[in-house]
Design an enzyme around this catalytic site. Structure first.
Site, PDB file in Angstrom:
ATOM      1  N   ILE A   5       4.237 -11.503  -1.966  1.00 12.16           N
ATOM      2  CA  ILE A   5       4.099  -9.958  -1.722  1.00 12.16           C
ATOM      3  C   ILE A   5       2.508  -9.754  -2.434  1.00 12.16           C
ATOM      4  O   ILE A   5       2.321 -10.645  -3.212  1.00 12.16           O
ATOM      5  CB  ILE A   5       4.960  -9.319  -2.636  1.00 12.16           C
ATOM      6  CG1 ILE A   5       4.550  -7.612  -2.309  1.00 12.16           C
ATOM      7  CG2 ILE A   5       5.055  -9.631  -4.074  1.00 12.16           C
ATOM      8  CD1 ILE A   5       5.614  -6.731  -3.052  1.00 12.16           C
ATOM      9  N   ASN A  83       1.776  -5.525   1.343  1.00  7.36           N
ATOM     10  CA  ASN A  83       2.071  -4.096   0.693  1.00  7.36           C
ATOM     11  C   ASN A  83       0.514  -3.701   0.110  1.00  7.36           C
ATOM     12  O   ASN A  83       0.501  -2.529   0.182  1.00  7.36           O
ATOM     13  CB  ASN A  83       2.917  -4.062  -0.761  1.00  7.36           C
ATOM     14  CG  ASN A  83       2.583  -2.972  -1.427  1.00  7.36           C
ATOM     15  OD1 ASN A  83       3.035  -1.940  -1.399  1.00  7.36           O
ATOM     16  ND2 ASN A  83       1.844  -3.265  -2.684  1.00  7.36           N
ATOM     17  N   TYR A 149      -8.154   4.605   7.780  1.00  3.25           N
ATOM     18  CA  TYR A 149      -6.598   4.479   7.372  1.00  3.25           C
ATOM     19  C   TYR A 149      -5.502   4.433   8.444  1.00  3.25           C
ATOM     20  O   TYR A 149      -4.889   3.486   8.636  1.00  3.25           O
ATOM     21  CB  TYR A 149      -6.368   5.538   6.158  1.00  3.25           C
ATOM     22  CG  TYR A 149      -5.020   5.053   5.567  1.00  3.25           C
ATOM     23  CD1 TYR A 149      -4.755   3.856   4.893  1.00  3.25           C
ATOM     24  CD2 TYR A 149      -3.912   6.217   5.601  1.00  3.25           C
ATOM     25  CE1 TYR A 149      -3.412   3.902   4.002  1.00  3.25           C
ATOM     26  CE2 TYR A 149      -2.741   5.925   5.065  1.00  3.25           C
ATOM     27  CZ  TYR A 149      -2.494   4.840   4.319  1.00  3.25           C
ATOM     28  OH  TYR A 149      -1.447   4.619   3.764  1.00  3.25           O
ATOM     29  N   LYS A 153      -3.342   1.327   9.793  1.00  4.71           N
ATOM     30  CA  LYS A 153      -1.829   1.185   9.574  1.00  4.71           C
ATOM     31  C   LYS A 153      -1.314   1.061  11.109  1.00  4.71           C
ATOM     32  O   LYS A 153      -0.138   0.283  11.383  1.00  4.71           O
ATOM     33  CB  LYS A 153      -1.474   2.495   8.970  1.00  4.71           C
ATOM     34  CG  LYS A 153      -1.653   2.295   7.562  1.00  4.71           C
ATOM     35  CD  LYS A 153      -1.076   1.215   6.810  1.00  4.71           C
ATOM     36  CE  LYS A 153      -1.415   1.060   5.158  1.00  4.71           C
ATOM     37  NZ  LYS A 153      -0.739   0.244   4.669  1.00  4.71           N
ATOM     38  N   THR A 183       2.559   7.202  -6.317  1.00  8.26           N
ATOM     39  CA  THR A 183       1.732   6.405  -6.747  1.00  8.26           C
ATOM     40  C   THR A 183       0.356   6.813  -7.089  1.00  8.26           C
ATOM     41  O   THR A 183       0.005   8.063  -6.774  1.00  8.26           O
ATOM     42  CB  THR A 183       1.662   5.190  -5.693  1.00  8.26           C
ATOM     43  OG1 THR A 183       1.248   5.564  -4.601  1.00  8.26           O
ATOM     44  CG2 THR A 183       3.320   4.574  -5.293  1.00  8.26           C
TER      45      THR A 183
END
Length: 251
Positions: A5, A83, A149, A153, A183
């Site tokens: 990860i 991630n 961004y 993605k 977050t």
């Protein structure tokens, strides 16, 4: 099973790593900083690599070594969770720094694609490999100020679609939007100027109204999806749709 990860030092990545470590699954975490809490609690299961994942040359140097094959030795199944990512630069076109755009594309796109390729190449005898890209609703719905961004993605989504068409034996892949999570990235978004990100009010309202998902709860749901027999049946997915389908199936 073993897990690799990126971005395990905080936020959703830390929660995913902790969820799997608690199940006794060995984890290899790659991030700029280590996770001292997880390292202390799971010294036998957690291996960490301190690396700037926006530095593609550094990543390739690491991949040229023996740490990845060593971690994968004796593995019967593996999962790669891409991630790590950044929302920066947040700015309308013509206002961002070119170097910031390059760093974002390296971290958000280059590193996940390189790692996916390298992990599969390094594990030809592993019967099953699952690749999970942490995507975003921004991949499918554009926002002003988020051109980099959104594009990065969307690239992960398209990568998953194309890899699924490769039909490599034992490889499953999905690019999954996890929803809006509480977050550090969300705090960063709320701190952005309205001039750079006109949609800031929407994210402030989500936080104000308690509509941000808890990172640990989201990690538990993502892990359940990752380990589900149906993982990869759809190369691009939304975690909320999966949860709705699970609720309907059990009712």
């Amino acid at each position: 099973m073993k897990l690799i990860i990126t971005g395990h030092s905080r936020g959703l990545g830390a929660a995913i790593a902790e969820t799997l470590l608690a199940r006794g699954i060995a984890v290899l975490g790659l991030a700029r900083r280590g996770n001292a809490s997880l390292a202390e609690r799971y010294p036998q299961l957690l291996r960490e690599v301190t690396i700037d994942l926006s530095d593609v040359a550094a990543l390739q140097d690491w991949l040229a070594g023996d740490q990845l094959p060593g971690f994968l030795a004796g593995c019967s199944s593996l999962c790669l969770v891409n991630n790590a990512g950044t929302v920066q630069p947040v700015a309308p076109i013509g206002s961002a720094q070119n170097a910031a755009i390059a760093r974002a594309l390296n971290l958000n796109v280059g590193t996940p694609l390189i790692l996916a390729n390298a992990v599969i190449a390094a594990s030809p005898k592993v019967p099953e490999a699952r690749i999970l890209h942490i995507s975003s609703g921004a991949a499918r719905g554009p926002y002003p100020g988020w051109s980099v961004y959104c594009a990065s993605k969307a690239a992960l989504d398209q990568h998953a679609r194309a890899v699924a068409l490769d039909e490599v034996a034992g490889v499953r892949i999905a690019s999954v939007a996890p929803g809006v999570i509480d977050t550090d990235m969300q705090a960063e978004i709320r701190a952005t100027s309205l001039a750079s990100f006109p949609a800031r009010d929407k994210f402030e309202a989500l936080q104000r109204n308690g509509q941000l998902a808890d990172a640990r709860e989201c990690a538990g749901r993502l892990v359940a999806y990752l380990l589900d027999d149906r993982f990869g049946s759809e190369p691009v997915a939304d975690l909320r749709d999966y949860l709705c389908a699970e609720t309907a199936r059990r009712s």
